[in-house]
Design a protein around this motif. Sequence first.
Motif, mmCIF file in Angstrom:
data_model
loop_
_atom_site.group_PDB
_atom_site.id
_atom_site.type_symbol
_atom_site.label_atom_id
_atom_site.label_comp_id
_atom_site.label_asym_id
_atom_site.label_seq_id
_atom_site.Cartn_x
_atom_site.Cartn_y
_atom_site.Cartn_z
ATOM 1 N N ALA A 157 33.966 26.078 4.474
ATOM 2 C CA ALA A 157 33.363 26.541 3.046
ATOM 3 C C ALA A 157 32.514 25.354 2.527
ATOM 4 O O ALA A 157 32.994 24.232 2.837
ATOM 5 C CB ALA A 157 34.329 26.972 2.415
ATOM 6 N N VAL A 158 31.635 25.886 1.708
ATOM 7 C CA VAL A 158 30.728 24.783 0.776
ATOM 8 C C VAL A 158 31.085 25.203 -0.604
ATOM 9 O O VAL A 158 30.938 26.392 -1.109
ATOM 10 C CB VAL A 158 29.360 25.113 1.211
ATOM 11 C CG1 VAL A 158 28.692 23.895 0.234
ATOM 12 C CG2 VAL A 158 28.980 24.632 2.549
ATOM 13 N N PRO A 159 31.751 24.146 -1.122
ATOM 14 C CA PRO A 159 32.155 24.660 -2.718
ATOM 15 C C PRO A 159 31.008 25.227 -3.470
ATOM 16 O O PRO A 159 31.361 26.206 -4.163
ATOM 17 C CB PRO A 159 32.575 23.240 -3.216
ATOM 18 C CG PRO A 159 32.918 22.486 -2.194
ATOM 19 C CD PRO A 159 32.099 23.058 -0.883
ATOM 20 N N ALA A 160 29.852 24.855 -3.536
ATOM 21 C CA ALA A 160 28.794 25.507 -4.383
ATOM 22 C C ALA A 160 28.467 26.986 -3.922
ATOM 23 O O ALA A 160 28.169 27.753 -4.826
ATOM 24 C CB ALA A 160 27.472 24.617 -4.314
ATOM 25 N N GLN A 161 28.722 27.002 -2.653
ATOM 26 C CA GLN A 161 28.349 28.564 -2.197
ATOM 27 C C GLN A 161 29.519 29.499 -2.540
ATOM 28 O O GLN A 161 29.425 30.609 -2.911
ATOM 29 C CB GLN A 161 28.181 28.450 -0.599
ATOM 30 C CG GLN A 161 26.926 27.871 -0.116
ATOM 31 C CD GLN A 161 26.958 27.812 1.298
ATOM 32 O OE1 GLN A 161 27.848 28.078 2.025
ATOM 33 N NE2 GLN A 161 25.706 27.327 1.717
ATOM 34 N N ILE A 162 30.897 28.809 -2.686
ATOM 35 C CA ILE A 162 32.223 29.786 -3.118
ATOM 36 C C ILE A 162 31.927 29.848 -4.515
ATOM 37 O O ILE A 162 32.291 30.986 -5.074
ATOM 38 C CB ILE A 162 33.291 28.785 -2.427
ATOM 39 C CG1 ILE A 162 33.365 28.906 -0.987
ATOM 40 C CG2 ILE A 162 34.501 29.789 -3.162
ATOM 41 C CD1 ILE A 162 34.627 28.256 -0.526
ATOM 42 N N GLU A 163 31.604 28.977 -5.292
ATOM 43 C CA GLU A 163 31.332 29.110 -6.511
ATOM 44 C C GLU A 163 30.315 30.191 -6.969
ATOM 45 O O GLU A 163 30.552 31.372 -7.898
ATOM 46 C CB GLU A 163 30.623 28.113 -7.465
ATOM 47 C CG GLU A 163 31.768 26.804 -7.609
ATOM 48 C CD GLU A 163 31.257 25.673 -8.513
ATOM 49 O OE1 GLU A 163 30.327 26.086 -9.417
ATOM 50 O OE2 GLU A 163 31.779 24.490 -8.345
ATOM 51 N N ARG A 164 29.447 30.334 -6.225
ATOM 52 C CA ARG A 164 28.266 31.512 -6.193
ATOM 53 C C ARG A 164 29.262 32.790 -5.960
ATOM 54 O O ARG A 164 28.812 33.906 -6.499
ATOM 55 C CB ARG A 164 26.930 31.147 -5.323
ATOM 56 C CG ARG A 164 26.124 32.428 -5.852
ATOM 57 C CD ARG A 164 25.464 32.498 -7.008
ATOM 58 N NE ARG A 164 24.836 33.700 -7.303
ATOM 59 C CZ ARG A 164 23.854 34.079 -8.345
ATOM 60 N NH1 ARG A 164 23.901 33.061 -9.383
ATOM 61 N NH2 ARG A 164 23.342 35.125 -8.529
#
Length: 259
Positions: free
Chosen positions: A124-131
């Motif tokens: 996972a990439v944190p910024a992508q999970i935030e979105r």
Amino acid sequence: MRDDGLDRAIDAAGGVAQLARKIGISQPSVSNWAKVPAQRVIAVEAATGIPRTELRPDLFGGRGLSEGTVEPVDAARAQEYALLATLLSAPPSRKLLDQLATLTGDATPVGSAHAVLAEAASAAVPAQIEREYFDLFVGLGRGELLPYASYYLTGFLNERPLSRLRADLSASGIERVANNFEPEDHASILCEIMAGFAEGRFEASSDKQRAFFEKHVSSWMGRLFADLESAENARFYRAVGALGRLFIGIETEAFTFAN
């Protein structure tokens, strides 16, 4: 003057503005905190990776699991509920993702779900999970899913399931925290309450836990997690949905057997 737990959370988030953005509130609100409000602990934990025992040791330190008085099965239940509550309350931080990536599975269905969640966290990439979290649960107007008991049971928000829940929480001495604008029938709050029951933070007999679970959790939350598994915007959260669906199913069977 800020306490140590709040200072650590702000540092981990990269500043007051970043912490406010990660948990979806205004920067002045965070600036006015002296310590993390009780109703924001889970969201801040998820956003920063700082454990709740360090954010608010007055609420979570030296109690429940740490006393060694909780049965191993109940301790495991509390940890599972707390994990689900954390992931449903806010998108996970990089630190939390790293912790999830170390989960080990076994041959049981929940063990296999843990392994899948660990694999999803490692990629996972944190910024992508935030979105992803925003699209699933917040959205422009509303998210793809509405994780509230009232909505799943009646098709509308703030309906009778919420009023019945509030009456039961009041009878149990569990009070709504001031300035918490999320309705109590949000899935993350209900998971947190069940964790509190399991670890002894909230007093409740096994019969009382079962009655609360059947009335406010099992009647709808399994459907929410199943919907999360198949949601269009779910990627990382598909693994969360699978774990939640399996765990709620196990809890349902266990309470039925006990009854």
